[in-house]
Design a protein around this motif. Structure first.
Motif, PDB file in Angstrom:
ATOM      1  N   ALA A  27       0.852  -1.188   0.000  1.00 25.25           N
ATOM      2  CA  ALA A  27       0.000   0.000   0.000  1.00 25.25           C
ATOM      3  C   ALA A  27       0.886   1.236   0.000  1.00 25.25           C
ATOM      4  O   ALA A  27       1.934   1.269   0.650  1.00 25.25           O
ATOM      5  CB  ALA A  27      -0.901   0.002   1.229  1.00 25.25           C
ATOM      6  N   CYS A  28       0.475   2.256  -0.749  1.00 25.99           N
ATOM      7  CA  CYS A  28       1.227   3.515  -0.837  1.00 25.99           C
ATOM      8  C   CYS A  28       0.273   4.683  -0.609  1.00 25.99           C
ATOM      9  O   CYS A  28      -0.930   4.577  -0.836  1.00 25.99           O
ATOM     10  CB  CYS A  28       1.872   3.661  -2.219  1.00 25.99           C
ATOM     11  SG  CYS A  28       3.081   2.401  -2.608  1.00 25.99           S
TER      12      CYS A  28
ATOM     13  N   ILE B  30      10.184   5.296  -5.821  1.00 27.42           N
ATOM     14  CA  ILE B  30      11.648   5.294  -5.954  1.00 27.42           C
ATOM     15  C   ILE B  30      12.258   4.240  -5.045  1.00 27.42           C
ATOM     16  O   ILE B  30      13.146   3.484  -5.458  1.00 27.42           O
ATOM     17  CB  ILE B  30      12.213   6.696  -5.676  1.00 27.42           C
ATOM     18  CG1 ILE B  30      11.817   7.644  -6.810  1.00 27.42           C
ATOM     19  CG2 ILE B  30      13.735   6.658  -5.503  1.00 27.42           C
ATOM     20  CD1 ILE B  30      12.042   9.113  -6.505  1.00 27.42           C
ATOM     21  N   ALA B  31      11.772   4.153  -3.803  1.00 28.12           N
ATOM     22  CA  ALA B  31      12.303   3.161  -2.857  1.00 28.12           C
ATOM     23  C   ALA B  31      12.070   1.743  -3.372  1.00 28.12           C
ATOM     24  O   ALA B  31      12.955   0.884  -3.268  1.00 28.12           O
ATOM     25  CB  ALA B  31      11.664   3.345  -1.484  1.00 28.12           C
ATOM     26  N   ALA B  32      10.902   1.482  -3.947  1.00 29.04           N
ATOM     27  CA  ALA B  32      10.598   0.146  -4.471  1.00 29.04           C
ATOM     28  C   ALA B  32      11.521  -0.211  -5.626  1.00 29.04           C
ATOM     29  O   ALA B  32      12.027  -1.335  -5.717  1.00 29.04           O
ATOM     30  CB  ALA B  32       9.141   0.078  -4.911  1.00 29.04           C
TER      31      ALA B  32
ATOM     32  N   ARG C  85      16.407  -3.021  -7.818  1.00 29.35           N
ATOM     33  CA  ARG C  85      17.758  -2.995  -8.410  1.00 29.35           C
ATOM     34  C   ARG C  85      18.785  -3.648  -7.494  1.00 29.35           C
ATOM     35  O   ARG C  85      19.801  -4.160  -7.961  1.00 29.35           O
ATOM     36  CB  ARG C  85      18.175  -1.564  -8.726  1.00 29.35           C
ATOM     37  CG  ARG C  85      17.515  -1.015  -9.971  1.00 29.35           C
ATOM     38  CD  ARG C  85      18.177   0.255 -10.485  1.00 29.35           C
ATOM     39  NE  ARG C  85      18.424   1.248  -9.469  1.00 29.35           N
ATOM     40  CZ  ARG C  85      17.614   2.244  -9.136  1.00 29.35           C
ATOM     41  NH1 ARG C  85      16.460   2.363  -9.746  1.00 29.35           N
ATOM     42  NH2 ARG C  85      17.947   3.111  -8.205  1.00 29.35           N
ATOM     43  N   ALA C  86      18.504  -3.654  -6.190  1.00 26.06           N
ATOM     44  CA  ALA C  86      19.431  -4.260  -5.229  1.00 26.06           C
ATOM     45  C   ALA C  86      19.154  -5.753  -5.030  1.00 26.06           C
ATOM     46  O   ALA C  86      19.711  -6.370  -4.132  1.00 26.06           O
ATOM     47  CB  ALA C  86      19.349  -3.531  -3.884  1.00 26.06           C
TER      48      ALA C  86
ATOM     49  N   VAL D 118       9.097  -4.557  -9.439  1.00 31.84           N
ATOM     50  CA  VAL D 118       7.822  -3.838  -9.522  1.00 31.84           C
ATOM     51  C   VAL D 118       7.208  -4.198 -10.880  1.00 31.84           C
ATOM     52  O   VAL D 118       7.804  -3.928 -11.915  1.00 31.84           O
ATOM     53  CB  VAL D 118       8.028  -2.308  -9.420  1.00 31.84           C
ATOM     54  CG1 VAL D 118       6.696  -1.580  -9.577  1.00 31.84           C
ATOM     55  CG2 VAL D 118       8.714  -1.925  -8.121  1.00 31.84           C
ATOM     56  N   VAL D 119       6.019  -4.822 -10.847  1.00 27.65           N
ATOM     57  CA  VAL D 119       5.387  -5.243 -12.102  1.00 27.65           C
ATOM     58  C   VAL D 119       4.115  -4.459 -12.411  1.00 27.65           C
ATOM     59  O   VAL D 119       3.512  -4.647 -13.457  1.00 27.65           O
ATOM     60  CB  VAL D 119       5.084  -6.756 -12.112  1.00 27.65           C
ATOM     61  CG1 VAL D 119       6.380  -7.550 -12.068  1.00 27.65           C
ATOM     62  CG2 VAL D 119       4.152  -7.144 -10.984  1.00 27.65           C
TER      63      VAL D 119
END
Length: 130
Positions: free
Chosen positions: A41-42, A61-63, A68-69, A74-75
């Motif tokens: 949830a955002c 951005i955090a997701a 990337r880490a 994110v789909v």
């Protein structure tokens, strides 16, 4: 075309939407093109959350940084239509980028999934619950 999601995650989305009858809720979907493994949830930071949604940029951005880490990809995202149906609105179409993102829309007490394969266009995707 289909996307698989657990029944408990789908119920989580429906509860989130039901808890906000006057404003659109939104969040992110994680997994693969064919499977949603997690939801987040955002905050909806849209200027008019009763009629549209905008996922908080910090959350988005955090997701993507987590992805990337080595975290889950994110789909897509989900959002609600508190006074409408679970179909893309004209505003949704204007935001669709054609990036194959999954859009789960909750409205009228139900949920439906869509994929944006071309800018401004959606194709319905069957939801398969496991």
């Amino acid at each position: 075309m289909s996307v698989t999601i657990s029944s408990s995650m789908l119920q989580q989305l429906l509860r989130h939407a039901g808890a906000s009858p006057d404003a659109e809720v939104c969040g992110l979907l994680f997994g693969t093109r064919d499977r949603i493994d997690a939801v987040e949830a955002c905050e909806n930071v849209a200027a008019d959350p009763a009629r549209t949604f905008e996922i908080a940029p910090k959350a988005l951005i955090a997701a993507h940084r987590r992805s990337r880490a080595g975290g889950p990809a994110v789909v897509g995202h989900y959002h609600s239509h508190p006074s409408g149906l679970a179909v893309p609105s004209a505003r949704d179409a204007a935001q669709a980028m054609g990036d194959a993102a999954v859009w789960v829309i909750i409205g009228g007490g139900s949920s439906r999934a869509w994929r944006s394969d071309e800018p401004g266009c959606f194709v319905e995707v069957d939801i398969v619950m496991n």
